[in-house]
Design a protein around this motif. Sequence first.
Motif, short mmCIF file in Angstrom:
data_model
loop_
_atom_site.label_atom_id
_atom_site.label_comp_id
_atom_site.label_asym_id
_atom_site.label_seq_id
_atom_site.Cartn_x
_atom_site.Cartn_y
_atom_site.Cartn_z
N ILE A 123 0.84 -1.18 0.00
CA ILE A 123 0.00 0.00 0.00
C ILE A 123 0.88 1.24 0.00
CG2 ILE A 123 -1.83 -1.17 1.26
CD1 ILE A 123 -0.82 0.30 3.75
N GLN A 169 -6.43 -4.52 4.21
CA GLN A 169 -6.35 -4.07 2.83
C GLN A 169 -7.63 -4.47 2.13
OE1 GLN A 169 -2.83 -3.80 0.48
NE2 GLN A 169 -1.64 -4.94 1.98
N ALA A 190 -6.65 0.59 4.82
CA ALA A 190 -5.44 0.52 5.64
C ALA A 190 -5.55 1.34 6.92
CB ALA A 190 -4.23 1.00 4.82
#
Length: 284
Positions: free
Chosen positions: A72, A163, A263
């Motif tokens: 990410i 995620q 996240a």
Amino acid sequence: MAKKKQQGGGGAPDWLVTFADLMSLLVCFFVLIISFSIQDKEKLQVVAGSMREAFGVKDTSKRTGIIEVEGIPIRQYMKDITQVPQEADSDFSQVRHDSRSKQGPEANTHDTTEAEIEKPRQFATAAASLRQAWQEMPEITEISSNIILEESEEGLNILLIDQDGRSMFREGSKYPYETTRRLLAKMAPVLSQMPNRIEITGHTTAGRQSPDPSYTGWDLSTERANVARQILNEYGVPDDQFFGVIGKADTEPMFPNDPYLAANRRIGILLKAEAPPVPPGHKL
């Protein structure tokens, strides 16, 4: 009678033209192969950036976690924690012991400086031990991008983040998935060997809707943090090593520019950077 002159000019036969075309195609093919094998990385990055801007692809960055993956987007102040060889740690401890022996018991002028050096080394060793423990899990490749180790002034923070399509806890529940439970179980023996106290914090994303209005993000984030504490305690972390269990709901998003990002939903396990408690009766 006069013989007729043969018709036709001096042109090449048809097969020769076809052969020439084939040779031209082969030459072009080999030129392309050579071109692809000699790439200018800077030009490729420029082209890739132009394509992302043209098609609106969201920026991502490669980070180094327990396994290097396309993860990410990360905050700029996150730091990579590298492994410190054990031999170096032993050498350092031996040198410090020798210097103290030579200077005598009253020579403590460098203790503060040495303690400041030991902290980052200690965290680097802890991070390396955690990576090694996690890599024994068969499914670690799948969940490696859910784990972030970051070092700050507060200490070593171990983040277990959600995620899109891959969560660490069941939706709306305080109970983790079995993979998350095994991840915490692998951490416990490493953390129990550290002298640092542990603070566990739960976070949720913004805009969370619950079927029960009385059960808020504050409740969920606190209960998830406490369940993480219970699992660590079950696998070896003593009660007196825990400093606190906190739920912060969506008040501190990991990515403030996108508070709805998956996240932001995470558990933070902080190995606190602090001096050990002063023994009873010790004079400062």
